[in-house]
Motif scaffolding. Sequence first.
Motif, PDB file in Angstrom:
ATOM      1  N   PRO A  13      -4.715  -8.713 -43.405  1.00 40.84           N
ATOM      2  CA  PRO A  13      -5.171  -7.857 -42.457  1.00 40.84           C
ATOM      3  C   PRO A  13      -5.363  -8.827 -40.828  1.00 40.84           C
ATOM      4  CG  PRO A  13      -5.901  -7.705 -44.083  1.00 40.84           C
ATOM      5  CD  PRO A  13      -5.327  -8.192 -44.375  1.00 40.84           C
ATOM      6  N   SER A  14      -4.855  -8.762 -39.889  1.00 38.62           N
ATOM      7  CA  SER A  14      -5.156  -9.925 -38.439  1.00 38.62           C
ATOM      8  C   SER A  14      -6.408  -9.581 -37.645  1.00 38.62           C
ATOM      9  CB  SER A  14      -3.858  -9.475 -37.549  1.00 38.62           C
ATOM     10  OG  SER A  14      -3.705  -8.260 -37.141  1.00 38.62           O
ATOM     11  N   ASP A  15      -6.513 -10.296 -36.619  1.00 37.73           N
ATOM     12  CA  ASP A  15      -7.896  -9.734 -36.164  1.00 37.73           C
ATOM     13  C   ASP A  15      -7.230  -8.985 -35.325  1.00 37.73           C
ATOM     14  OD1 ASP A  15      -8.589 -12.735 -36.003  1.00 37.73           O
ATOM     15  OD2 ASP A  15      -7.708 -12.964 -33.943  1.00 37.73           O
ATOM     16  N   LEU A  16      -6.308  -8.373 -35.308  1.00 40.54           N
ATOM     17  CA  LEU A  16      -6.131  -6.481 -34.244  1.00 40.54           C
ATOM     18  C   LEU A  16      -6.065  -5.840 -35.306  1.00 40.54           C
ATOM     19  CD1 LEU A  16      -4.442  -5.221 -32.091  1.00 40.54           C
ATOM     20  CD2 LEU A  16      -2.241  -6.421 -33.131  1.00 40.54           C
ATOM     21  N   THR A  17      -5.881  -5.738 -36.836  1.00 39.82           N
ATOM     22  CA  THR A  17      -6.300  -4.722 -37.622  1.00 39.82           C
ATOM     23  C   THR A  17      -7.487  -4.747 -37.479  1.00 39.82           C
ATOM     24  OG1 THR A  17      -4.298  -5.776 -39.340  1.00 39.82           O
ATOM     25  CG2 THR A  17      -5.884  -4.289 -39.852  1.00 39.82           C
ATOM     26  N   VAL A  18      -8.423  -5.604 -37.415  1.00 42.72           N
ATOM     27  CA  VAL A  18      -9.502  -5.365 -37.385  1.00 42.72           C
ATOM     28  C   VAL A  18      -9.745  -4.714 -36.030  1.00 42.72           C
ATOM     29  CG1 VAL A  18     -12.088  -6.937 -37.118  1.00 42.72           C
ATOM     30  CG2 VAL A  18     -10.104  -7.660 -38.383  1.00 42.72           C
ATOM     31  N   GLN A  19      -9.160  -4.889 -35.134  1.00 46.12           N
ATOM     32  CA  GLN A  19     -10.050  -4.180 -33.718  1.00 46.12           C
ATOM     33  C   GLN A  19      -9.253  -2.912 -33.949  1.00 46.12           C
ATOM     34  OE1 GLN A  19      -7.851  -6.096 -30.736  1.00 46.12           O
ATOM     35  NE2 GLN A  19      -8.257  -4.324 -29.079  1.00 46.12           N
ATOM     36  N   TYR A  20      -8.368  -2.826 -34.518  1.00 45.92           N
ATOM     37  CA  TYR A  20      -7.878  -0.968 -35.017  1.00 45.92           C
ATOM     38  C   TYR A  20      -9.003  -0.308 -35.201  1.00 45.92           C
ATOM     39  CZ  TYR A  20      -4.336   2.334 -35.978  1.00 45.92           C
ATOM     40  OH  TYR A  20      -4.452   3.798 -36.762  1.00 45.92           O
ATOM     41  N   TYR A  21      -8.873  -1.053 -36.423  1.00 49.07           N
ATOM     42  CA  TYR A  21     -10.347   0.358 -37.501  1.00 49.07           C
ATOM     43  C   TYR A  21     -11.749   0.010 -36.482  1.00 49.07           C
ATOM     44  CZ  TYR A  21      -6.965   0.560 -40.893  1.00 49.07           C
ATOM     45  OH  TYR A  21      -5.807   0.908 -41.223  1.00 49.07           O
ATOM     46  N   ARG A  22     -12.047  -0.832 -35.475  1.00 45.85           N
ATOM     47  CA  ARG A  22     -13.397  -1.120 -35.133  1.00 45.85           C
ATOM     48  C   ARG A  22     -12.992  -0.177 -34.273  1.00 45.85           C
ATOM     49  NH1 ARG A  22     -13.110  -5.802 -32.513  1.00 45.85           N
ATOM     50  NH2 ARG A  22     -14.045  -6.868 -34.608  1.00 45.85           N
ATOM     51  N   GLN A  23     -12.152   0.055 -33.810  1.00 42.64           N
ATOM     52  CA  GLN A  23     -12.110   1.088 -32.356  1.00 42.64           C
ATOM     53  C   GLN A  23     -12.006   2.631 -32.725  1.00 42.64           C
ATOM     54  OE1 GLN A  23      -7.968   0.214 -30.425  1.00 42.64           O
ATOM     55  NE2 GLN A  23      -9.278  -1.507 -28.879  1.00 42.64           N
ATOM     56  N   ARG A  24     -11.482   3.074 -34.286  1.00 39.79           N
ATOM     57  CA  ARG A  24     -11.634   3.789 -34.136  1.00 39.79           C
ATOM     58  C   ARG A  24     -12.812   4.419 -35.438  1.00 39.79           C
ATOM     59  NH1 ARG A  24      -7.034   2.507 -32.969  1.00 39.79           N
ATOM     60  NH2 ARG A  24      -5.408   3.715 -31.744  1.00 39.79           N
ATOM     61  N   ALA A  25     -13.555   3.611 -35.863  1.00 37.88           N
ATOM     62  CA  ALA A  25     -14.862   3.420 -35.840  1.00 37.88           C
ATOM     63  C   ALA A  25     -16.041   4.864 -35.811  1.00 37.88           C
ATOM     64  CB  ALA A  25     -15.725   2.515 -36.519  1.00 37.88           C
ATOM     65  N   SER A  26     -16.361   5.864 -36.659  1.00 39.70           N
ATOM     66  CA  SER A  26     -17.577   6.474 -36.149  1.00 39.70           C
ATOM     67  C   SER A  26     -18.861   6.929 -36.339  1.00 39.70           C
ATOM     68  CB  SER A  26     -17.229   7.212 -34.932  1.00 39.70           C
ATOM     69  OG  SER A  26     -16.382   8.647 -36.545  1.00 39.70           O
ATOM     70  N   ARG A  27     -19.899   6.540 -36.327  1.00 40.05           N
ATOM     71  CA  ARG A  27     -20.955   6.746 -37.003  1.00 40.05           C
ATOM     72  C   ARG A  27     -20.698   7.952 -37.800  1.00 40.05           C
ATOM     73  NH1 ARG A  27     -25.627   5.412 -38.682  1.00 40.05           N
ATOM     74  NH2 ARG A  27     -27.614   6.616 -38.937  1.00 40.05           N
ATOM     75  N   GLY A  28     -21.257   8.043 -39.291  1.00 39.21           N
ATOM     76  CA  GLY A  28     -20.798   8.677 -40.546  1.00 39.21           C
ATOM     77  C   GLY A  28     -20.184   9.476 -40.496  1.00 39.21           C
ATOM     78  N   GLY A  29     -17.811   9.051 -40.172  1.00 39.25           N
ATOM     79  CA  GLY A  29     -17.208   9.114 -40.838  1.00 39.25           C
ATOM     80  C   GLY A  29     -16.380   8.280 -41.336  1.00 39.25           C
ATOM     81  N   LEU A  30     -15.006   8.998 -41.995  1.00 42.01           N
ATOM     82  CA  LEU A  30     -14.577   8.009 -42.940  1.00 42.01           C
ATOM     83  C   LEU A  30     -13.092   7.957 -42.296  1.00 42.01           C
ATOM     84  CD1 LEU A  30     -14.268   7.892 -45.437  1.00 42.01           C
ATOM     85  CD2 LEU A  30     -13.011   9.928 -46.322  1.00 42.01           C
ATOM     86  N   LEU A  31     -12.985   6.053 -42.832  1.00 43.79           N
ATOM     87  CA  LEU A  31     -11.510   5.968 -41.894  1.00 43.79           C
ATOM     88  C   LEU A  31     -10.746   5.478 -43.380  1.00 43.79           C
ATOM     89  CD1 LEU A  31     -12.217   2.891 -39.345  1.00 43.79           C
ATOM     90  CD2 LEU A  31     -12.029   5.549 -39.058  1.00 43.79           C
ATOM     91  N   ILE A  32      -9.856   6.191 -43.948  1.00 44.44           N
ATOM     92  CA  ILE A  32      -8.963   5.717 -45.126  1.00 44.44           C
ATOM     93  C   ILE A  32      -7.539   4.337 -44.406  1.00 44.44           C
ATOM     94  CG2 ILE A  32      -6.902   7.167 -46.387  1.00 44.44           C
ATOM     95  CD1 ILE A  32      -8.231   9.021 -45.862  1.00 44.44           C
ATOM     96  N   THR A  33      -7.660   3.565 -45.103  1.00 47.19           N
ATOM     97  CA  THR A  33      -6.726   2.171 -43.918  1.00 47.19           C
ATOM     98  C   THR A  33      -5.632   2.878 -44.919  1.00 47.19           C
ATOM     99  OG1 THR A  33      -6.872   1.531 -46.956  1.00 47.19           O
ATOM    100  CG2 THR A  33      -8.658   0.971 -44.445  1.00 47.19           C
ATOM    101  N   GLU A  34      -4.463   2.073 -43.867  1.00 48.12           N
ATOM    102  CA  GLU A  34      -3.109   1.887 -44.900  1.00 48.12           C
ATOM    103  C   GLU A  34      -2.517   1.806 -45.529  1.00 48.12           C
ATOM    104  OE1 GLU A  34      -1.499  -1.088 -42.395  1.00 48.12           O
ATOM    105  OE2 GLU A  34      -3.137  -1.333 -40.970  1.00 48.12           O
ATOM    106  N   ALA A  35      -1.740   1.552 -45.974  1.00 46.53           N
ATOM    107  CA  ALA A  35      -0.425   1.296 -47.521  1.00 46.53           C
ATOM    108  C   ALA A  35      -0.852  -0.286 -47.470  1.00 46.53           C
ATOM    109  CB  ALA A  35       0.779   1.289 -46.848  1.00 46.53           C
ATOM    110  N   THR A  36      -1.220  -0.771 -48.504  1.00 49.48           N
ATOM    111  CA  THR A  36      -1.713  -1.650 -48.822  1.00 49.48           C
ATOM    112  C   THR A  36      -1.292  -2.263 -50.257  1.00 49.48           C
ATOM    113  OG1 THR A  36      -4.252  -1.374 -47.870  1.00 49.48           O
ATOM    114  CG2 THR A  36      -3.815  -3.361 -49.671  1.00 49.48           C
ATOM    115  N   ASN A  37      -0.640  -3.219 -49.908  1.00 52.09           N
ATOM    116  CA  ASN A  37      -0.099  -3.680 -51.126  1.00 52.09           C
ATOM    117  C   ASN A  37      -0.889  -4.256 -52.641  1.00 52.09           C
ATOM    118  OD1 ASN A  37       3.055  -3.229 -50.605  1.00 52.09           O
ATOM    119  ND2 ASN A  37       2.310  -4.398 -48.522  1.00 52.09           N
TER     120      ASN A  37
END
Length: 93
Positions: free
Chosen positions: A35-59
């Motif tokens: 996972p690249s710096d861009l991946t870190v930025q992508y998920y950080r931008q979409r994070a919110s207090r008390g929410g849930l992020l389901i990550t992308e396909a992970t091999n």
Amino acid sequence: NLFEPLQLGSIGQLEHRIVLAPLTRNRATEPDLVPSDLTVQYYRQRASRGGLLITEATNISPESLAYCGTPGIWSSKQVEGWRRVTEAVHAKG
């Protein structure tokens, strides 16, 4: 109501019902598929207090690759890349 809490079994309670669905971004660094710096930025931008992020396909192995640029989780470098993502998301709340 989207802004009411939601209990997710043993996972815990979300503060709201807005969840990011898994979306394959194809941004892992080749050739190690970390996972690249861009991946870190992508998920950080979409994070919110008390929410849930389901990550992308992970091999889970080199044999499980379905798309170019999708991150893995079978090597220590990849695990460290996902750790950076997790830390960035948790820092947002």
